[in-house]
Design a protein around this motif. Structure first.
Motif, PDB file in Angstrom:
ATOM      1  N   ARG A 503       6.334   9.663  -7.169  1.00  0.00           N
ATOM      2  CA  ARG A 503       6.609   9.164  -5.816  1.00  0.00           C
ATOM      3  C   ARG A 503       5.493   8.231  -5.364  1.00  0.00           C
ATOM      4  NH1 ARG A 503       8.554  13.838  -1.827  1.00  0.00           N
ATOM      5  NH2 ARG A 503       9.603  12.089  -0.838  1.00  0.00           N
ATOM      6  N   GLY A 506       6.103   4.857  -6.133  1.00  0.00           N
ATOM      7  CA  GLY A 506       7.233   4.219  -5.479  1.00  0.00           C
ATOM      8  C   GLY A 506       8.587   4.666  -6.009  1.00  0.00           C
TER       9      GLY A 506
ATOM     10  N   PHE B  52      -0.343   9.657   3.348  1.00  0.00           N
ATOM     11  CA  PHE B  52       0.545   9.297   2.252  1.00  0.00           C
ATOM     12  C   PHE B  52       1.936   9.922   2.375  1.00  0.00           C
ATOM     13  CE2 PHE B  52       1.781   8.370  -2.083  1.00  0.00           C
ATOM     14  CZ  PHE B  52       1.287   7.083  -2.172  1.00  0.00           C
ATOM     15  N   MET B  54       2.891  13.005   2.439  1.00  0.00           N
ATOM     16  CA  MET B  54       3.181  14.240   1.720  1.00  0.00           C
ATOM     17  C   MET B  54       3.426  15.377   2.708  1.00  0.00           C
ATOM     18  SD  MET B  54       2.537  13.135  -1.453  1.00  0.00           S
ATOM     19  CE  MET B  54       2.104  14.472  -2.543  1.00  0.00           C
ATOM     20  N   ALA B  73       8.589   8.589   3.622  1.00  0.00           N
ATOM     21  CA  ALA B  73       8.415   9.308   2.362  1.00  0.00           C
ATOM     22  C   ALA B  73       7.352   8.593   1.521  1.00  0.00           C
ATOM     23  CB  ALA B  73       9.743   9.350   1.610  1.00  0.00           C
ATOM     24  N   PRO B  74       6.671   9.328   0.637  1.00  0.00           N
ATOM     25  CA  PRO B  74       5.609   8.723  -0.163  1.00  0.00           C
ATOM     26  C   PRO B  74       6.057   7.457  -0.901  1.00  0.00           C
ATOM     27  CG  PRO B  74       5.616  11.079  -0.495  1.00  0.00           C
ATOM     28  CD  PRO B  74       6.785  10.770   0.393  1.00  0.00           C
ATOM     29  N   GLU B  75       7.291   7.487  -1.444  1.00  0.00           N
ATOM     30  CA  GLU B  75       7.722   6.320  -2.221  1.00  0.00           C
ATOM     31  C   GLU B  75       7.852   5.082  -1.336  1.00  0.00           C
ATOM     32  OE1 GLU B  75       9.256   9.244  -2.171  1.00  0.00           O
ATOM     33  OE2 GLU B  75      11.419   9.087  -1.841  1.00  0.00           O
ATOM     34  N   ARG B  76       8.218   5.307  -0.079  1.00  0.00           N
ATOM     35  CA  ARG B  76       8.320   4.169   0.854  1.00  0.00           C
ATOM     36  C   ARG B  76       6.927   3.662   1.220  1.00  0.00           C
ATOM     37  NH1 ARG B  76      12.198   3.747  -1.164  1.00  0.00           N
ATOM     38  NH2 ARG B  76      14.163   4.787  -0.711  1.00  0.00           N
ATOM     39  N   ALA B  78       4.375   3.837  -0.754  1.00  0.00           N
ATOM     40  CA  ALA B  78       3.926   3.081  -1.927  1.00  0.00           C
ATOM     41  C   ALA B  78       4.506   1.670  -1.885  1.00  0.00           C
ATOM     42  CB  ALA B  78       4.339   3.797  -3.201  1.00  0.00           C
ATOM     43  N   ARG B  84      -2.321   5.579  -4.542  1.00  0.00           N
ATOM     44  CA  ARG B  84      -3.314   6.657  -4.531  1.00  0.00           C
ATOM     45  C   ARG B  84      -3.616   7.168  -5.932  1.00  0.00           C
ATOM     46  NH1 ARG B  84      -1.453  12.507  -2.670  1.00  0.00           N
ATOM     47  NH2 ARG B  84      -3.415  12.884  -3.710  1.00  0.00           N
TER      48      ARG B  84
END
Lengths: 641, 254, 243
Positions: A503, A506, B52, B54, B73-76, B78, B84
């Motif tokens: 995650r 991304g 981040f 989480m 969300a973390p992926e967003r 990123a 990180r």
């Protein structure tokens, strides 16, 4: 509905609920001490009933037969933990779950081989007819069962509050590391939990058997219902499994009595999925009980696995196509149909490699999607006169929709919910296939399906079917490989290692799992469609648990991460029963049916154990590094540049 | 501070009844290297995880380059441009070092399963981009000799550097480093610190560094944010912070 | 009392201890110092047996305990206050304490355990008030008391304390350390791992400094405390050095 009927229904529900409560309690014990879902739980209960039946037939008195049956089940379950689970220290949870699936099959195989598949009757513990209380009649055996439930409920309270072992079990399920600091050996708890779960399962199987029959097939259903009850009440709570099991039994009795006796199973599994959606921690569970540590999957690679297409892939594909083409031309008649079956199975297994191997999500419901494909093709071509290719595509689309919907619910949760939920989906699909006569034709199935055809060309001969299936397999393989050799494949392997790190890069983990689940559903569905066209008949029986077992074995044999392995595994699992059949020739068929199970079970257990045994792993690493270079040396000698 | 990359505004996080982070605010400027320090259990990791995505903050906002990213969300996050590293290195075990670093560039754009099967142009572009970035950072951080080895086969020092390379391949505007020096010896620590400084300057990204190792932190950062018991107790240059009585009290417990 | 020789421990890919030698004599307070990740917790876990060693030897009271399971080591007289306390959050304070005596219990909880419980309540009267409260609902200081009390339930002769001051307010830290000093008067030897080097050195007779899995310095506390080189290189906090 009058009050007496209501009470009557509740009472019979209570008796069955007692059964589910016991099975659920067994699941809970094992899960709380080891974190595992023991798929053999239902089969242990079945075995308890079978053993009682066999012993009473041999005129062993009940008061010996029942405890002896329970003790044998305890010994099998405990021994299984000691010899198969405990040494597999490198195994991840999904691999351990696969081992328990292996035990489940092994038990079924052994029972089938030794005692056959016919139902056996067990005399009730106390003679005499139903007891009537104010218009409600109760079987004495139901009273036994309810009484036993009361005893176990009290004993459970006592055990978890007053005994050192009970405290230790609670401590360990709350904080395993903390438990090890006070000297609690988790392996001892595991052994105890497995043995106790075997004992409870065997005992309730024995007590329940006079109400129904003892029969080899009931294990799986019992397992799922017990698990559902436990999930409803709270798998990791002290009384959740008991409360949930009883509620489930009553729910089942009322749906059977007042809603539909045909779809009661489907409704129960729908309840499981609903429970996972709404309250995964159970009715009695606290708010935080679903938080889980991240548990990375075991690293299977011993050398670098390509995630971009290389020359070797193109050569491999070319050789693969050539070999498949050649086989069709030279294979003798009998074997062509085996090759077709293997190809159809491979369609489902290719999806599993990506879902279970790459992304680490254990699914046991591929056969449900095969069924959707098969019935969609059957219905649309026969009833609506659609061209087969269109029907096949509609079936695949339907499977994708179902997978996405289920995936949306399941993948928000961490853990092994997919394995149970997908099994639940399979049971729902089977129920509909058996009961929804208007669409599926019921147990005898849908007949008169035409051969597969494309643009008006009838592809009915065995050779034509072979090439059709081979074409679809190659297409699926290419699709699968395109995924594996892409950023998606890399992302899936990343999810397998660490979801949080994926995650952080991304990767939309939930979305990707859903899409791969959908992909695996689509390939399985196409396989199902081809199956229907080939046999010209579709009925529920080939899509039962046997199909799941075969696919799981194929993935395991194929090495989890290899698409070519999926083909090889499918071939092997189709050929194996044939070979066994030939070798054993005239031996009674029931024995052979059992042997198939036994061999598949041993394969599953054996392969996973060899993969996850630390000593054997070191050996494999050494072998592979001797071949590919000095990575191990690098690790010892290299420091930061 | 108009040039701030990240602004944490009044962040509070509750766990059960416990207030792990209590009304913490700080900002990180463009290209700035900031240390987040404090005794064990002071709430550093919680702040880190809240930034981040989480864990969800109980109250407060997190603004990244003018955009509110609270609760994403973390992926967003990123994708927005924060990457990180992990305290206990989390490289992908089935992938080579190069593939691991390529994964870092996953946030460069979206490209679904079907697009990957069809090998559409976007997929090719993203793959090319990932490969270029991976090769660049692998060369830059001195990992070329190990590029095609399984990542978890490397010694810990190199794994940490590979993880930094992965985070850099995402071309972040802000990189969060969670105890990057844990488990490294003095020589490795110094090398890592040098690499971090050079990489941050080269890629123009800001760094937020969480570490217990005051020595490492003080030598590396422009500014230190000190937390204790979930509250910010200091936010100043390293030199000023070491003279701060509140900080001394927190660290010495006397 | 405790003798560790050339101890190597690794978990996963991390070679956490690379040949540690350590001696603890009867009645001593020994401090283990060093930066985060130096191997302090690993050392304690290896001594109590929660982590397996790779090579080397551990002997307790002259008896090799390398292959002894944790429960047996506890019965021999080792006790731990683990890092992060590691209580059982969904069990009561009383149950947490009872489990401290796990290693010497049989199947049933004996009535004689009440005596040991009373002793702990005597040291920490606050825990008596909280007896039936869930451990997960306690404040940090109370939880630390439970951790100490749980360790005492096994009647240790050598108490291994891993970061007992972790996450505690300075006042509570002093309280915990004072309790540990009291224990010493009651005849318990203490091995104290702490990042808070100064406070630990004040209490300890001798200390070992660990860095990346190796002992880089050892000796009497007083002389270590004066070693400026050690402070700047290993004992981390430049802040502390200036004190």
């Amino acid at each position: 509905m009058n009050p007496t009927d209501l009470v009557q229904t509740a009472v019979s529900g209570l008796a069955n609920g007692a059964l589910y409560a016991f099975v659920g309690l067994s699941f809970s014990l094992v899960s709380r001490s080891t974190g595992l879902i023991n798929f053999a739980q239902g089969d242990l209960t079945m075995l308890g009933g079978m053993l009682t039946a066999v012993m009473t037939e041999a005129t062993v008195p009940l008061f010996i037969a029942v405890p002896l049956a329970a003790l044998i089940c305890a010994a099998i379950s405990g021994g299984f933990y000691y010899f198969a689970i405990r040494p597999s220290t490198r195994a991840t949870m999904s691999q351990l779950v696969i081992i328990t699936v292996g035990l489940s099959i092994l038990i079924r195989g052994a029972v089938t081989s030794i005692w056959g598949t016919d139902p056996r009757q067990v005399p009730p513990f106390t003679a005499g007819g139903p007891i009537a209380v104010g218009g409600v009649s109760i079987l004495p055996q139901q009273l036994w069962l309810i009484g036993l439930l009361a005893v176990v409920a009290i004993a459970t309270t006592w055990f978890f509050r007053r005994t050192v072992l009970g405290l230790a079990l609670r401590a360990s399920s709350g904080n395993a590391l903390g438990a090890s600091f006070v000297g609690i050996d988790n392996r001892v708890l595991g052994l105890f939990a497995f043995a106790a779960a075997g004992f409870l399962g065997g005992l309730v199987g024995a007590v329940w058997s006079p109400i129904a029959y003892a029969q080899v097939d009931i294990g799986v259903g019992l397992g799922i219902k017990g698990f559902t009850g436990a999930m409803l009440g709270g798998l990791h709570t002290a009384y959740g499994p008991l409360v949930g099991g009883v509620l489930l039994g009553i729910f089942e009795a009322f749906t059977a009595g007042y809603v539909s006796s045909h779809y009661e199973d489907a409704l129960i599994f729908a309840l499981l999925i609903l429970a996972l959606l709404l309250r995964p921690q159970g009715l009695l569970g606290g708010a935080n009980s679903t938080t889980q540590d991240e548990r990375p999957e075991q690293i299977l690679s011993t050398s670098v696995r390509a995630t971009t297409f290389g020359r070797r892939d193109f050569i491999g594909i070319a050789i693969g196509i050539a070999v498949l083409g050649l086989i069709g031309a030279v294979l003798p008649g009998v074997w062509v149909s085996n090759a077709i079956f293997a190809g159809i199975e491979a369609m489902a297994v290719i999806g599993l490699v990506l879902l279970t191997g790459f992304a680490g999500q254990l699914s046991l419901g591929q056969a449900a999607f095969m069924m959707i494909g098969a019935y969609a093709s059957a219905y649309l071509t026969v009833r609506s006169g659609w061209p087969p290719i269109l029907a096949l595509m509609v079936g695949a689309a339907l499977s994708v929709v179902v997978a996405l919907a289920l995936g949306r619910i399941i993948f928000r949760l961490r853990g092994f919910y997919l394995s149970m939920a997908s099994l639940g989906l399979l049971m729902i699909a089977l129920t509909f296939a058996r009961e929804w006569y208007g669409i599926t034709g019921g147990p005898s199935g849908f007949v008169g399906i035409g051969a597969f055809s494309l643009f008006g060309f009838d592809l009915g001969s065995d050779t034509a079917v072979y090439y059709t299936v081979a074409t679809f397999v190659v297409i699926s393989l290419l699709f699968g490989m395109s995924i594996a050799r892409s950023r998606i494949g890399r992302a899936l392997l990343a999810i397998r290692s660490s979801e949080s790190a994926a995650r952080a890069c991304g990767v939309d983990v939930v979305g990707l799992k859903m899409r791969i689940f959908a992909f695996s559903a689509a390939t399985a569905s196409v396989g199902g469609s081809l199956y229907g066209h080939y046999l010209s008949i579709v009925n529920p029986s080939p899509f039962g648990l046997d199909a799941t077992i075969q696919q799981l074995t194929a993935v395991t044999v194929g090495g989890f991460l290899s698409l070519w392995g999926a083909l090889a595994g499918s071939l092997l699992t189709v050929a194996l029963p044939q070979l066994i059949g030939w070798v054993s020739g005239s031996v009674a068929s029931q024995f052979i049916a059992g042997i198939d199970y036994i061999i598949f079970g041993l394969l599953l257990i054996g392969i996973v154990m060899t993969q996850s045994n630390p000593a054997l792993h070191r050996f494999r690493m050494r072998l592979s590094h001797r071949g590919t270079g000095a990575a191990v040396d690098a690790k010892e000698s290299v420091r930061a540049p | 501070m108009s040039a701030s990359v990240l602004a944490v505004e009044g962040l509070s996080v509750n766990f059960g009844g416990l207030r792990a982070v209590n009304d913490v605010s700080f900002a990180i400027g463009e290209n700035e290297i900031v240390g987040l320090v404090g005794p064990n259990g002071a709430g550093k990791t919680t702040i880190f995880n809240a930034i981040f995505g989480m864990i969800a903050p109980t109250s407060g906002r997190i603004v990244f380059r003018g955009r509110d990213i609270t609760g994403l969300a973390p992926e967003r996050i990123a994708e927005a441009g924060i990457t990180r590293t992990f305290q206990n290195v989390r490289l992908f075990g089935e992938l080579s070092v190069r593939e691991n670093v390529m994964m870092g560039a996953y946030n460069a754009g979206r490209c679904g399963v079907i697009a990957s099967i069809a090998r559409v142009g976007r997929h090719r572009r993203l793959e090319k981009l990932a490969a270029e970035r991976a090769d660049r950072w692998i060369a830059r951080l001195g990992l070329s000799a190990y590029a095609n080895m399984l990542a978890t086969g490397l010694p810990l020092g190199l794994q940490r550097i590979a993880e930094v390379a992965r985070a850099l391949a995402g071309e972040p505007r802000l990189m969060l480093l969670d105890e990057p020096a844990a488990g490294l010896n003095e020589v490795e620590k110094r090398q890592l610190a040098d690499l971090l400084l050079a990489a941050a300057a080269e890629s123009g990204c800001a760094l937020l560094l969480v570490d217990h190792d005051m020595h490492l932190v003080m030598g590396l950062v422009h500014r230190v944010v000190v937390v204790d018991f979930g509250r910010k107790i200091a936010d100043d240059s390293p030199a000023a912070v070491t003279r701060d009585p509140a900080v001394i009290e927190a660290y010495l417990g006397a | 009392m405790l003798r560790v020789r050339d101890l190597h421990v690794s978990y996963g890919d991390i070679h956490a201890l690379k040949g540690v030698d350590l001696d603890v004599n009867d009645g001593e307070i020994i401090a283990i110092l060093g930066p985060n990740g130096a191997g302090k917790s690993t050392l304690i876990k290896a001594i109590i047996g929660v982590l397996p060693k790779r090579s080397g030897s551990i002997a307790f009271q002259g008896r090799a305990i390398d292959a002894t399971p944790t429960a047996q080591r506890i019965r021999l007289g080792l006790g731990t206050i683990p890092e992060g306390r590691q209580l059982f959050p969904d069990m009561s304070v009383r149950e947490n304490l009872i489990l401290g005596a796990y290693a010497r219990l049989g199947f049933l909880i004996p009535a004689s355990l009440d005596e040991a419980l009373e002793q702990v309540f005597g040291i920490f009267p606050r825990l008596r008030e909280r007896e039936n409260q869930l451990a997960g609902s306690l404040s940090g200081g109370e939880a630390q008391m439970v951790a100490v009390g749980r360790a005492l339930m096994s009647r240790p002769r050598l108490l291994l304390c891993d970061e007992p001051s972790l996450g505690l307010a300075p006042l509570l830290v002093r309280e915990v350390l004072a309790t540990i000093s009291r224990l010493l008067e009651a005849g318990i030897t203490v091995l104290l791992a702490d990042q808070n080097a100064l406070a630990a050195l004040r209490m300890a007779d001798r200390a070992y400094v660990l860095d990346t899995g190796r002992v880089v310095a050892s000796g009497p506390s007083a002389s270590l405390a004066k070693d400026e080189r050690l402070w700047t290189a290993y004992l981390g906090s430049g802040v502390a050095a200036r004190m």
